[in-house]
Design a protein around this motif. Structure first.
Motif, PDB file in Angstrom:
ATOM      1  N   VAL A   1       6.531  -2.244   3.823  1.00  0.00           N
ATOM      2  CA  VAL A   1       5.579  -2.595   2.931  1.00  0.00           C
ATOM      3  C   VAL A   1       4.891  -1.679   1.909  1.00  0.00           C
ATOM      4  CG1 VAL A   1       2.909  -3.416   3.223  1.00  0.00           C
ATOM      5  CG2 VAL A   1       4.710  -3.800   5.220  1.00  0.00           C
ATOM      6  N   CYS A   2       4.631  -1.966   0.913  1.00  0.00           N
ATOM      7  CA  CYS A   2       4.059  -1.279  -0.283  1.00  0.00           C
ATOM      8  C   CYS A   2       2.907  -1.517  -0.621  1.00  0.00           C
ATOM      9  CB  CYS A   2       5.109  -1.393  -1.525  1.00  0.00           C
ATOM     10  SG  CYS A   2       6.779  -1.133  -1.432  1.00  0.00           S
ATOM     11  N   LEU A   3       2.107  -0.421  -1.179  1.00  0.00           N
ATOM     12  CA  LEU A   3       0.859  -0.402  -1.849  1.00  0.00           C
ATOM     13  C   LEU A   3       1.034  -0.395  -3.340  1.00  0.00           C
ATOM     14  CD1 LEU A   3      -1.571   1.579   0.585  1.00  0.00           C
ATOM     15  CD2 LEU A   3      -1.111  -0.761   0.346  1.00  0.00           C
ATOM     16  N   ASP A   4       0.147  -0.870  -3.970  1.00  0.00           N
ATOM     17  CA  ASP A   4      -0.172  -0.636  -5.401  1.00  0.00           C
ATOM     18  C   ASP A   4      -0.399   0.640  -5.725  1.00  0.00           C
ATOM     19  OD1 ASP A   4      -0.252  -0.909  -8.152  1.00  0.00           O
ATOM     20  OD2 ASP A   4      -1.663  -2.393  -8.286  1.00  0.00           O
ATOM     21  N   ALA A   5       0.480   1.581  -6.173  1.00  0.00           N
ATOM     22  CA  ALA A   5       0.213   2.715  -6.405  1.00  0.00           C
ATOM     23  C   ALA A   5      -0.653   2.960  -7.562  1.00  0.00           C
ATOM     24  CB  ALA A   5       1.586   3.712  -6.768  1.00  0.00           C
ATOM     25  N   SER A   6      -0.784   1.801  -8.386  1.00  0.00           N
ATOM     26  CA  SER A   6      -1.548   1.894  -9.565  1.00  0.00           C
ATOM     27  C   SER A   6      -3.062   1.847  -9.341  1.00  0.00           C
ATOM     28  CB  SER A   6      -0.936   1.104 -10.606  1.00  0.00           C
ATOM     29  OG  SER A   6      -1.241  -0.108 -10.305  1.00  0.00           O
ATOM     30  N   ALA A   7      -3.429   1.283  -8.086  1.00  0.00           N
ATOM     31  CA  ALA A   7      -4.736   0.881  -7.588  1.00  0.00           C
ATOM     32  C   ALA A   7      -5.648   2.346  -7.576  1.00  0.00           C
ATOM     33  CB  ALA A   7      -4.830   0.367  -6.525  1.00  0.00           C
ATOM     34  N   SER A   8      -6.827   2.165  -7.615  1.00  0.00           N
ATOM     35  CA  SER A   8      -7.514   3.226  -7.693  1.00  0.00           C
ATOM     36  C   SER A   8      -7.311   4.136  -6.236  1.00  0.00           C
ATOM     37  CB  SER A   8      -9.120   3.100  -7.440  1.00  0.00           C
ATOM     38  OG  SER A   8      -9.391   2.369  -6.347  1.00  0.00           O
ATOM     39  N   ARG A   9      -7.691   5.505  -6.387  1.00  0.00           N
ATOM     40  CA  ARG A   9      -7.296   6.370  -5.068  1.00  0.00           C
ATOM     41  C   ARG A   9      -8.237   6.126  -3.963  1.00  0.00           C
ATOM     42  NH1 ARG A   9      -5.668  12.347  -5.829  1.00  0.00           N
ATOM     43  NH2 ARG A   9      -5.891  13.399  -3.900  1.00  0.00           N
ATOM     44  N   ASP A  10      -9.450   5.747  -4.492  1.00  0.00           N
ATOM     45  CA  ASP A  10     -10.057   5.398  -3.070  1.00  0.00           C
ATOM     46  C   ASP A  10      -9.869   4.030  -2.492  1.00  0.00           C
ATOM     47  OD1 ASP A  10     -11.769   7.477  -3.820  1.00  0.00           O
ATOM     48  OD2 ASP A  10     -13.454   6.295  -4.637  1.00  0.00           O
ATOM     49  N   LEU A  11      -9.398   3.110  -3.229  1.00  0.00           N
ATOM     50  CA  LEU A  11      -8.764   1.960  -2.507  1.00  0.00           C
ATOM     51  C   LEU A  11      -7.614   2.170  -1.956  1.00  0.00           C
ATOM     52  CD1 LEU A  11      -9.252  -1.222  -2.443  1.00  0.00           C
ATOM     53  CD2 LEU A  11      -7.732  -1.409  -4.476  1.00  0.00           C
ATOM     54  N   ILE A  12      -6.834   2.902  -2.427  1.00  0.00           N
ATOM     55  CA  ILE A  12      -5.231   3.344  -1.428  1.00  0.00           C
ATOM     56  C   ILE A  12      -5.909   4.010  -0.356  1.00  0.00           C
ATOM     57  CG2 ILE A  12      -3.422   4.662  -1.494  1.00  0.00           C
ATOM     58  CD1 ILE A  12      -3.244   4.213  -4.610  1.00  0.00           C
ATOM     59  N   VAL A  13      -6.744   5.130  -0.130  1.00  0.00           N
ATOM     60  CA  VAL A  13      -7.147   5.763   0.835  1.00  0.00           C
ATOM     61  C   VAL A  13      -7.903   4.858   1.814  1.00  0.00           C
ATOM     62  CG1 VAL A  13      -8.665   7.604   1.664  1.00  0.00           C
ATOM     63  CG2 VAL A  13      -7.236   7.815  -0.452  1.00  0.00           C
ATOM     64  N   SER A  14      -8.479   3.866   1.345  1.00  0.00           N
ATOM     65  CA  SER A  14      -9.278   3.145   2.206  1.00  0.00           C
ATOM     66  C   SER A  14      -8.333   2.118   3.180  1.00  0.00           C
ATOM     67  CB  SER A  14     -10.031   2.220   1.481  1.00  0.00           C
ATOM     68  OG  SER A  14     -10.811   1.013   2.263  1.00  0.00           O
ATOM     69  N   ARG A  15      -7.084   1.581   2.371  1.00  0.00           N
ATOM     70  CA  ARG A  15      -6.248   0.842   3.010  1.00  0.00           C
ATOM     71  C   ARG A  15      -5.378   1.531   3.763  1.00  0.00           C
ATOM     72  NH1 ARG A  15      -4.239  -3.167   5.180  1.00  0.00           N
ATOM     73  NH2 ARG A  15      -1.943  -3.820   4.621  1.00  0.00           N
TER      74      ARG A  15
END
Length: 659
Positions: free
Chosen positions: A51-65
């Protein structure tokens, strides 16, 4: 593996979820659930999700996910019953891979989160399966028992660490010690570490207790023990660290009581010679309570009959009985300024096995017939029945020398015996000895003893003479014993008697090492062809062994074989060395303790050795060797200087001097 992949890694025993921000030849830059960027090798990852996350998303969003993923995986892992799985799978002979184990744990459809949950569950519960490189191996029932025991021990240690640190804190913060109830096990852990440092079995636990307490080092534990009332301010920790016994067991004390009640009529022993009519005298220190040797002198028509009489300890203490085994365990009595640890219980060493005035005792007597010029005509060694008619101190004997017999004549004989030894090559080291003691009010007393004064020289020569005669007797009868020998010195600096301190110290350094064996050999230091020690069977186990060998010649008990003697000697050699060191260290302790109150006092000292950064000096008043920093002062070997006490700390064995 690409940018945006969700991965997990282990850090400080925790599983951390992260996303790949960059990958370069196996080197990863990650952003983890704690909002930290870290550099990592892909080899160190514990799980890689497709599974991948969108690395271009905001840092806060990635950490929350990432945090949400961690919570989901944690909940999934909590549904896995590892014990039940083990009960089903532990008889499987093959390793179980991650895919198979995930199928055992969850119903389809399966995702990367299920795999990660399996890894998480088995990482935090390692009791039932060995987990390595995505493979699971069930432990055997025996292995699980062992691991449960280890876990229990680890939990116990953690409790000890918490309790121990809290107790130390309470002790240090309380004026009257701590009211906290503490397990003796924890006290023993801390004691062991203080005494043995890293050699202690519980060193790791003790270090962690200290780390969590206000203490900075193990040395500070001593004051904690003192404040807690466990040790006193002058606790003899050398006895504890060398594990020297200070009490006798109940078996030994019971045997002692039986012996004390036993009445033995030694006159009924046909092998013993009745010498009770001969006037025996003992000459000892004023505080001596255990008397093991006595001397007699009779005038005859042709000259004299000299007798040296030793208490027959073996008449009471038999080989391998409880008291004998305890004596072997101690190997020697230990005499210290503040304590005495006898080799055998005091009711025996100071009573039944002691040559007390007017008491009938069994003995081993060396009888030597001499002409009027004190030349030896013949000698015999016999089991005897003896009685001491007079007990004297060294001071009393000195006062009688030159005025009354037998002391005057005994001194003449002793002088001739010494001259004979010196002509045979003996080396006489004549260094004064300092006696240190504690008064009833705990004040420290000391006195310098001249070992060359008439009465001490008399007794010394008589004992050397008796020991050499007994060695000759054993050798003549081909009986193994505890023989002492010494090769010639590496260098001889003087002949005869030399009073110079520096020459005596130098000569002592050049002496060859004394040896102990089971066959007779020359003892060059004493100037005799063979030598044993048999004159102190109350105080030295070697002497008791030799006494038994002598008695075996007369048909008492069977002699020890050479092999038996060698085994015993080997078993007690370390004990004797430890006892000697403990005795010397305790004397040193009390001398430094005395000097703690003498700061600023000046004493005469002799320079013994010169080194690059310090001198080794002898404080003559106490016959005490100490280091003196060079501090730019040029001194030479043999210089007499005056040193001042700058600092003394008996507990740390520290003494600082300056010229």
């Amino acid at each position: 593996m690409i940018k945006g992949n969700i991965v997990e890694y282990i850090d400080q025993q925790k599983i951390i979820c992260a996303v790949i921000l960059q990958e370069t030849k196996g080197k990863l830059r990650l952003l983890n659930e704690n909002n930290r960027e870290v550099n990592f090798s892909e080899k160190r990852l514990s799980h890689i999700s497709q599974v991948c996350l969108d690395a271009s998303a905001s840092r806060d969003l990635i950490v929350s996910r990432l945090k949400q993923l961690t919570q989901n995986r944690k909940k999934l892992s909590e549904t896995i019953n590892i014990k039940e799985l083990w009960e089903i799978l532990h008889e499987e002979s093959e390793d179980i891979d991650i895919e198979t184990m995930t199928v055992f744990c969850f119903d389809p459809p399966l995702t990367s989160d299920h795999e990660a949950a399996v890894i998480r569950a088995f990482f935090y519960d390692r009791l039932y399966f060995k987990f390595n490189k995505m493979l699971f191996v069930p432990y055997t029932p025996e292995q699980i028992k062992t691991k449960k025991r280890q876990i229990k021990e680890a939990e116990k240690k953690q409790i000890q660490i918490q309790k121990g640190a809290a107790w130390i804190n309470d002790i240090l913060n309380s004026k009257n010690g701590s009211d906290t109830i503490i397990d003796q096990d924890i006290i023993d852990v801390l004691k062991s570490y203080y005494l043995f440092n890293n050699d202690s079995d519980s060193a790791t636990v003790a270090k962690n207790i200290i780390k969590k307490s206000p203490l900075n080092s193990s040395e500070q534990l001593f004051n904690v023990f003192v404040k807690a009332g466990i040790w006193n301010q002058n606790e003899n920790t050398n006895l504890l660290s060398k594990q020297i016994p200070t009490d006798f067991s109940s078996d030994v004390l019971d045997q002692e009581k039986k012996l004390a009640k036993t009445q033995i009529n030694f006159f009924n022993d046909p092998l013993r010679k009745d010498l009770t009519n001969i006037p025996l005298i003992t000459i000892d220190g004023q505080s001596t309570l255990d008397f093991d040797d006595a001397i007699s002198l009779e005038n005859t028509e042709t000259g004299y009959t000299l007798g040296i009489h030793i208490i027959d300890v073996d008449a009471y203490i038999k080989s391998n009985d409880p008291i004998d085994l305890a004596a072997r365990d101690r190997a020697t009595s230990i005499y210290m300024p503040d304590d005495k640890l006898p080799m055998i219980p005091p009711n025996l060493s100071e009573n039944l096995c002691s040559l007390k005035e007017n008491e009938i005792r069994p003995g081993i007597s060396t009888i030597v017939r001499m002409n009027r010029f004190f030349e030896i005509l013949d000698y015999e060694i016999v089991p005897s029945t003896i009685k001491v008619h007079k007990q004297m101190s060294y001071t009393e004997a000195n006062l009688l020398n030159g005025k009354n017999d037998p002391i005057t004549t005994l001194y003449k004989i002793a002088t001739l015996l010494r001259e004979k030894r010196l002509k045979a090559g003996a080396i006489q080291i004549t260094l004064p000895e300092v006696n240190v003691w504690l008064e009833e009010n705990y004040e420290i007393g000391y006195s310098k003893i001249d070992r060359e004064n008439p009465s001490r020289m008399l007794v010394s020569e008589m004992m050397i003479f008796a020991n050499s005669m007994m060695a000759r007797f054993l050798a003549t009868n081909n009986t193994p014993a505890v023989f002492r020998s010494q090769p010639p010195p590496k260098q001889r600096l003087f002949k005869g008697i030399e009073t110079s301190l520096i020459l005596n110290f130098m000569q002592r350094k050049h002496l060859s090492r004394a040896m102990i064996g089971t066959k007779p050999e020359v003892h060059s230091g004493l100037g005799v062809k063979a030598y044993v020690t048999a004159t102190s069977p109350i105080r030295r186990y070697h002497d008791l062994l030799t006494q038994r060998q002598i008695k075996s010649i007369f048909g008492y008990d069977k002699a020890y074989s050479k092999a038996e003697l060698e085994n015993i000697l080997q078993s007690i050699s370390l004990t004797i060395a430890n006892a000697g060191r403990a005795q010397a260290l305790r004397k040193r302790y009390w001398i430094i303790k005395y000097l703690e109150s003498m700061r600023g006092s000046t004493y005469e000292a002799l320079v013994l050795d010169c080194y690059r950064d310090h001198y080794n000096v002898l404080i003559k008043e106490f016959m005490f060797e100490a280091k003196l920093p060079s501090s730019g002062i040029k001194l030479t070997h043999g210089d007499i200087i005056h040193v001042t006490i700058q600092h003394a700390d008996a507990r740390r064995d520290q003494l600082s001097l300056f010229v």
